[in-house]
Structure formats: structure tokens, C-alpha cells
Design an enzyme around this catalytic site. Structure first.
Site, mmCIF file in Angstrom:
data_model
loop_
_atom_site.group_PDB
_atom_site.id
_atom_site.type_symbol
_atom_site.label_atom_id
_atom_site.label_comp_id
_atom_site.label_asym_id
_atom_site.label_seq_id
_atom_site.Cartn_x
_atom_site.Cartn_y
_atom_site.Cartn_z
ATOM 1 N N GLN A 149 16.457 -2.438 10.053
ATOM 2 C CA GLN A 149 16.407 -1.147 9.387
ATOM 3 C C GLN A 149 16.590 0.030 10.332
ATOM 4 O O GLN A 149 16.839 1.154 9.891
ATOM 5 C CB GLN A 149 15.065 -0.986 8.664
ATOM 6 C CG GLN A 149 13.867 -0.878 9.602
ATOM 7 C CD GLN A 149 12.541 -0.873 8.864
ATOM 8 O OE1 GLN A 149 12.099 -1.910 8.382
ATOM 9 N NE2 GLN A 149 11.918 0.293 8.779
ATOM 10 N N CYS A 155 12.157 -0.067 4.867
ATOM 11 C CA CYS A 155 11.769 -1.475 4.721
ATOM 12 C C CYS A 155 11.722 -1.908 3.261
ATOM 13 O O CYS A 155 12.019 -3.054 2.925
ATOM 14 C CB CYS A 155 10.422 -1.704 5.383
ATOM 15 S SG CYS A 155 9.124 -0.603 4.770
ATOM 16 N N HIS A 292 4.244 -0.897 5.026
ATOM 17 C CA HIS A 292 5.431 -1.686 5.362
ATOM 18 C C HIS A 292 5.684 -2.725 4.271
ATOM 19 O O HIS A 292 4.755 -3.388 3.813
ATOM 20 C CB HIS A 292 5.222 -2.373 6.713
ATOM 21 C CG HIS A 292 6.457 -2.996 7.290
ATOM 22 N ND1 HIS A 292 7.676 -2.356 7.316
ATOM 23 C CD2 HIS A 292 6.660 -4.226 7.858
ATOM 24 C CE1 HIS A 292 8.575 -3.149 7.888
ATOM 25 N NE2 HIS A 292 7.982 -4.286 8.221
#
Length: 340
Positions: A149, A155, A292
Site C-alpha cells: 500500500q 489497507c 489497520h
């Protein structure tokens, strides 16, 4: 004092502090040798000498942290050097992790869509007694190569494409690569979605968008790691997920789901950046921040979750990591699975 002088003074202080803390001949030589080797493998372009010195200082501080961590025999995982080694933890959290992931991001702005299914098409009730003792979708060819990324908090887009790529393979026996950039550019508030490009987002919203519009391929809509203008106007693009559900928030439910296909999950990755191998468990269960999004692709015989990350194949264990059993780092809090 001017801001420039303040910044320069801070750098000088950090440099002095770093060498004062680790100023023994063996350690200093080892640290500087490691830094030079790391620089050869991770080229950097600096604005000026002050920034170059600051980055070296941060690396040396991380070097000391890594040595101390790995010397701790209680640790279940090892740390090492990677693309984040010249970042402080605070910089890593700000630049790489999601700063705009909220509970509301799992809900659509409009209730007009019925693409998300409240029924459980695969029977993922979390009560099955026939689940495998371990499962790893990588060994079945159902997991696409690890992507990167970059310096973009996207993400959520990679978790989404990973889930769609795996489900498409399981259903249609084709391992395609879908466009994260399409999601970064198009799954935005101006189009009616709770997602914010490189500042974080929701895999629920990404799948909702994909179910309506369809996914472009990676090659036709390549990744830039910067949010741009949405280039998709048609709603008859490629792969479309038909339904997806949030599964039960317990270990049995996630294991049952993983027997059907990989699952998008969220976690607290604040301390994950220096991980290299082993079973990660470095989260405070009383102070979790789901910052995340990753893809659970299985679990081993010890109950450790096998997780695909989006920080490149050189990070961790060829881009993957093991997460300790149960709800470590909040992995069971928001699992989402494509079911049709």
C-alpha cells in the site's frame, strides 16, 4: 526561536541522546554497520543533511529497541529491519495506519442498497463441529500475491480486494488481481460512502461499492498510493460480490468462516511495524484502536491466525504474519466475509 531552529535543535538533541544511550564500541559499530546495510537496501532521498541525520538517529533508536525485544526470552515474535526502520512509531501510525476508521464506517450513508445480505448464505453460524484443525488458503492457491500500500492508509482497500480475489478463485477458479486504486478513488463520501482514500476507510463500504459497480483489474486501473479522481462511470465492470456478512465475534465463528473462504478483519497494528517472524501479540486489550485492515487466510493447529498484510512481500514472513489466538489485537471485532 523560529520553527526552523526548533526543528534543528530537536534533531541535534535526538542525535546526542541516541549515541549517549548506546555509546559502547561494539554496539555503536554494529548499529552503524546495520544502518549502512539497511540504507543500501532501502534508498532514501532526503530534503537536507538535517533530515538525513534525523532518520539515521531514528534508525539507531529502533535498532536498540529491536535488540532489546529480541533478547527478551518471553517474546513470542521477533523484530527486525524493514521499510519502516527509519520511522518512529508515531510517524508509522500517522502515515501508514488508518486515521479515519470509525464504527460508523461499517454502515452505508444510504439504506437504499440491499446488496449486503443479512442472511448467512454459507451457513456461517459459528457452531459447526466439523471445522478443520487447521486451514491455510495459500496452500490451495486461493490467495493472491502480497501487495504494497506504500505511504497511504489504504489497507481497507487491500483487505477488500484480497477477499474478492480469494472468493472469486474459490467460486470461479480464476485468481485475478483487482484494483485498489479504484476503491481509493471511488469509494468516497462524495459518492455516498464512508471512506477516505489514503486516510482510512471501510471494507464494508468497499464491498458495497463493488457489488453495485464491479471491479476493474489492477492492470487497467493501477495503484498510485495517492487518492485521485474516480475514473469509473459504468456499473457493468468486472467481478461483483453478491452478498457479504459480518460474522460472529468469537473464535469459533471466525474459524468456521475461514473453512469457507478468507475473511476481512480489522486490528490494532500500532506496534506491528518492526515484526519479522513468530506469533504477534503486542496489543493492550484494554486500549485497542482498530487502525489497520488485513485479510485472515487461515489458522494453524495452535489456533494462531494466519494473516495477509499489505506492506509488501519483503515485510514479515513474505508479507504474512501469525497473530495469537482468540481476539488478539481486536481481530474478532469486525470480521466481514463474502458469501456469494
Amino acid at each position: 526561536m523560529s520553527s526552523q531552529l526548533t526543528f534543528t535543535a530537536l534533531i541535534a538533541l535526538l542525535i546526542c541522546s541516541s549515541f549517549a544511550q548506546s555509546n559502547n564500541p561494539g554496539h555503536s559499530l554494529e548499529a552503524l554497520t546495520s544502518y549502512n546495510q539497511w540504507r543500501n537496501n532501502n534508498p532514501r532521498v532526503y530534503l537536507n543533511d538535517a533530515e538525513k541525520q534525523y532518520r539515521q538517529t531514528v534508525f539507531l533508536e529502533n535498532f536498540q529497541k529491536i535488540k532489546e525485544h529480541n533478547a527478551n526470552l518471553v517474546s513470542t515474535y521477533q523484530q527486525g529491519f524493514n521499510q519502516f526502520s527509519d520511522m518512529t512509531k508515531e510517524e508509522f501510525v500517522e502515515k501508514i495506519l488508518m486515521s479515519n476508521y470509525q464504527t460508523k464506517s461499517s454502515k452505508p450513508l444510504s439504506s437504499s442498497s440491499t446488496q449486503n445480505s443479512s442472511s448467512n448464505d454459507l451457513g456461517l453460524t459459528g457452531t459447526s463441529s466439523t471445522i478443520a484443525s487447521s486451514i491455510d488458503w495459500r496452500t490451495k492457491g486461493a490467495v493472491s500475491p502480497v501487495k504494497n500500500q506504500g505511504n497511504c492508509g489504504s489497507c481497507w482497500a487491500f483487505s477488500s480486494t484480497g477477499a474478492m480475489e480469494s472468493f472469486n478463485y474459490i467460486k470461479n477458479h480464476v485468481l485475478s488481481s483487482f484494483s485498489e486504486q479504484q476503491l481509493v478513488d471511488c469509494v468516497v463520501t462524495t459518492n455516498g460512502y464512508y471512506s477516505y482514500g489514503c486516510n482510512g476507510g471501510s471494507y464494508y463500504q468497499a464491498l458495497l461499492y463493488a457489488s453495485r459497480v464491479g471491479m476493474e483489474s489492477e492492470s487497467s486501473y493501477p495503484y498510485t498510493a495517492v487518492r485521485g479522481n474516480c475514473k469509473v462511470t459504468s456499473t457493468t465492470n468486472g467481478y461483483k460480490p453478491v452478498s457479504f456478512v459480518q460474522i460472529g465475534q468469537n473464535t469459533q465463528a471466525l474459524k468456521t468462516a475461514l473453512n469457507a473462504s478468507p475473511v476481512s478483519v480489522s486490528m490494532d497494528a500500532t506496534n506491528l511495524y518492526l515484526y519479522t517472524s513468530g506469533v504477534y501479540n503486542n496489543c493492550d486489550p484494554q486500549n485497542l484502536n482498530l487502525n489497520h485492515a488485513v485479510l485472515a487466510v487461515g489458522y494453524d493447529s495452535q489456533g494462531n491466525w494466519i494473516v495477509k498484510n499489505s506492506w509488501g512481500a519483503s515485510w514479515g514472513q513474505q508479507g504474512f504474519f501469525l497473530l495469537a489466538p482468540n481476539n488478539t489485537c481486536g481481530i474478532l471485532d469486525q470480521p466481514l466475509q463474502i458469501t456469494a
